[in-house]
Design a protein around this motif. Structure first.
Motif, short mmCIF file in Angstrom:
data_model
loop_
_atom_site.label_atom_id
_atom_site.label_comp_id
_atom_site.label_asym_id
_atom_site.label_seq_id
_atom_site.Cartn_x
_atom_site.Cartn_y
_atom_site.Cartn_z
N GLU A 1 34.17 40.73 28.88
CA GLU A 1 33.18 41.77 29.18
C GLU A 1 33.45 42.40 30.54
OE1 GLU A 1 29.11 40.00 27.42
OE2 GLU A 1 30.05 38.74 28.96
N ILE A 2 34.08 41.66 31.43
CA ILE A 2 34.34 42.14 32.79
C ILE A 2 35.33 43.31 32.74
CG2 ILE A 2 35.37 41.50 35.01
CD1 ILE A 2 34.36 38.63 34.47
N ASN A 3 35.08 44.31 33.59
CA ASN A 3 36.01 45.43 33.71
C ASN A 3 36.35 45.68 35.17
OD1 ASN A 3 33.91 47.09 34.86
ND2 ASN A 3 33.17 47.54 32.79
N GLU A 4 37.15 46.71 35.43
CA GLU A 4 37.62 46.98 36.80
C GLU A 4 36.47 47.37 37.72
OE1 GLU A 4 40.91 49.68 36.89
OE2 GLU A 4 41.99 48.60 35.32
N LYS A 5 35.44 48.03 37.19
CA LYS A 5 34.29 48.40 38.04
C LYS A 5 33.55 47.16 38.52
CE LYS A 5 33.50 53.04 36.17
NZ LYS A 5 32.53 53.94 35.49
N HIS A 6 33.40 46.19 37.62
CA HIS A 6 32.80 44.93 38.04
C HIS A 6 33.62 44.31 39.18
CE1 HIS A 6 31.24 44.73 33.68
NE2 HIS A 6 30.19 44.96 34.44
N CYS A 7 34.93 44.27 38.99
CA CYS A 7 35.80 43.63 39.98
C CYS A 7 35.76 44.34 41.32
CB CYS A 7 37.23 43.58 39.44
SG CYS A 7 37.43 42.49 38.01
N THR B 1 25.64 48.96 35.92
CA THR B 1 26.73 48.74 36.88
C THR B 1 26.22 48.18 38.20
OG1 THR B 1 26.54 51.04 37.67
CG2 THR B 1 28.10 50.61 35.88
N ASP C 1 41.52 36.91 32.24
CA ASP C 1 41.63 37.74 31.04
C ASP C 1 40.99 37.11 29.81
OD1 ASP C 1 43.40 35.76 30.29
OD2 ASP C 1 45.17 37.05 30.26
N ARG D 1 44.37 39.45 34.69
CA ARG D 1 44.69 40.87 34.56
C ARG D 1 45.05 41.42 35.93
NH1 ARG D 1 43.07 43.35 29.78
NH2 ARG D 1 41.64 42.11 28.48
N SER E 1 45.35 44.50 36.90
CA SER E 1 44.51 45.62 37.31
C SER E 1 43.19 45.13 37.89
CB SER E 1 44.26 46.56 36.13
OG SER E 1 43.57 45.89 35.08
N PHE E 2 42.65 44.01 37.36
CA PHE E 2 41.42 43.44 37.90
C PHE E 2 41.68 42.85 39.28
CE2 PHE E 2 39.16 42.49 33.58
CZ PHE E 2 39.29 43.82 33.24
#
Length: 333
Positions: free
Chosen positions: A113-119, A214, A243, A249, A251-252
Motif C-alpha cells: 500500500e505504501i507509495n513514494e508520497k508516503h516515503c 496523504t 517491497d 524498492r 524509488s522508495f
C-alpha cells in the motif's frame, strides 16, 4: 478483563464526560491495549498500559518522558500526544495506568500500500525531528544501548519447559550463532554511534503512523529516546522501502533519502558503525519476547502466545533485515 468500569471511571475523573457506549477494543498494539471511547466531549483513544511492563522500576518515568518529547515535536510534525490532566499524561487508576488521546481518523499503510508520497512524508518527518535536536527534562542517553544479552540462558530456560509450549525452540536454537554475532557487532558499534545522538521516535515503522489520505500522524511514542540519527534513518528505510516480497524498492529509498537530506547532512554519518549497529533494536525486541514466551514478562496466557509469535517472526525479520541493509549500503555508496 473487561475494562469498561475502569475506563468509565477514568473519563469522569478527567472531566471528559460519561461513556455513551461500550468501549471498543482496537487492534494493532503489540504491548498495550487500546480502546475507542465515545463521550459527549468527543471520541477518544484510551490506552491501557501493560501491567508487566509497568511493574518495571523505570517504566513510568520512561512513559512520562516519551510523552513530553512527543509534545515538543508536535509543534513541528503531526504527532498524537496524550491529553494532560493535573500535569499528568499517564494516569494511575485502581493499580493500573492509562493514557488518553483524541481519536485520530485514519489507518496505517503497509508494504503493498505504501507509495513514494508516503516515503517522502516520512523522510521529511524524520529529518525534521533529527534537525530539531530537542532536549527533554529527565531524558538521558542510555549508557549501554545494546547490551550483550544472555541468549544461551534463555535457550536453556526454553528447553526446561515442555516442548509443545515452545514451537519456536528449534528455530531459535539454530539461529543463536548468528544472533550472538549480530549482538556483538551492535554492542561494539555503540561507542561510535554514541558520539552523535538526538532524541527521536525510535519506532517509526508503518504501524505507528496513521494516514488520513496523504496526511500522516505519528502515534505510539513510548520508545522515544536518544538514538544515532543515521541509525534510525537506516531502520526507517528498511520499514518504508520494503517491497512486500523481502526486498526494497529503490524509488522508495530515494524518496526517503531525498526528503531527509533537506534537513540532515548524510556526509557526516559513520556508516560502518551504523550498519554494524543496525540490528540492535530488533535484538532487544527478540530478547523481550523470549522472556514473554517463557512467562517471565507476561501477565497472562495471551501475552505468552503473543511472545511466541513475535520470537518466530523477529528471527525471520532479522535475517531479512541483514539482507536488506547490504542492499542499502550499496545504494548509499
Amino acid at each position: 478483563m473487561n475494562y469498561r468500569i475502569q475506563i468509565e471511571k477514568l473519563m469522569k475523573e478527567l472531566s471528559l464526560g460519561e461513556v455513551l457506549e461500550a468501549p471498543v477494543a482496537v487492534k494493532g498494539g503489540l504491548l498495550h491495549k487500546m480502546y475507542r471511547v465515545v463521550t459527549p466531549d468527543g471520541v477518544f483513544a484510551v490506552k491501557v498500559l501493560d501491567d508487566g511492563i509497568m511493574k518495571r522500576p523505570e517504566a513510568l518515568q520512561n512513559m512520562i518522558h516519551s510523552e513530553k518529547a512527543a509534545a515538543i515535536f508536535s509543534k513541528d510534525i503531526p504527532a498524537a500526544v496524550a491529553l494532560e490532566w493535573n500535569g499528568r499524561q499517564v494516569h494511575p487508576l485502581d493499580g493500573g495506568f492509562y493514557m488518553v488521546f483524541r481519536w485520530v481518523d485514519g489507518a496505517s499503510v503497509f508494504p503493498g500500500e505504501i507509495n513514494e508520497k508516503h516515503c517522502a512524508a516520512i523522510g521529511t518527518i524524520l529529518g525534521k525531528m533529527h534537525q530539531r535536536n530537542i532536549t527533554c527534562d529527565g531524558m538521558e542517553p542510555e549508557e549501554e544501548a545494546v547490551p550483550l544479552y544472555d541468549w544461551e540462558n534463555l535457550l536453556q530456560k526454553a528447553k526446561e519447559q515442555k516442548a509443545q509450549t515452545n514451537p519456536w525452540l528449534s528455530q531459535y536454537e539454530a539461529a543463536i550463532p548468528d544472533i550472538r554475532a549480530w549482538n556483538q557487532e551492535a554492542h561494539d558499534a555503540q561507542a561510535v554511534l554514541a558520539q552523535k545522538l538526538v532524541i527521536s521516535h525510535r519506532d517509526l515503522d508503518p504501524k505507528n503512523v496513521m494516514w488520513n489520505g496523504t496526511e500522516p500522524v505519528v502515534i505510539d511514542w513510548e520508545a522515544a529516546g536518544y538514538v544515532n540519527p543515521y541509525q534510525e534513518l537506516l531502520e526507517v528505510i528498511n520499514y518504508w522501502a520494503d517491497d512486500g516480497q523481502g526486498g526494497l524498492r529503490r524509488s522508495f529509498f530515494e524518496a526517503i533519502v531525498k526528503a531527509y537530506e533537506k534537513h540532515m547532512d548524510l556526509s557526516r554519518a559513520e556508516w560502518t558503525a551504523v550498519f554494524a549497529g543496525a540490528s540492535g533494536g530488533m535484538l532487544g525486541w527478540l530478547e523481550y519476547n523470549l522472556k514473554r514466551a517463557l512467562g517471565q514478562e507476561a501477565s497472562d496466557e495471551e501475552e505468552v502466545r503473543l511472545g511466541e509469535e513475535q520470537v518466530s517472526g523477529t528471527i525471520k525479520e532479522l535475517y531479512a533485515y541483514r539482507t536488506k541493509t547490504e542492499q542499502i549500503r550499496n545504494w548509499l555508496a
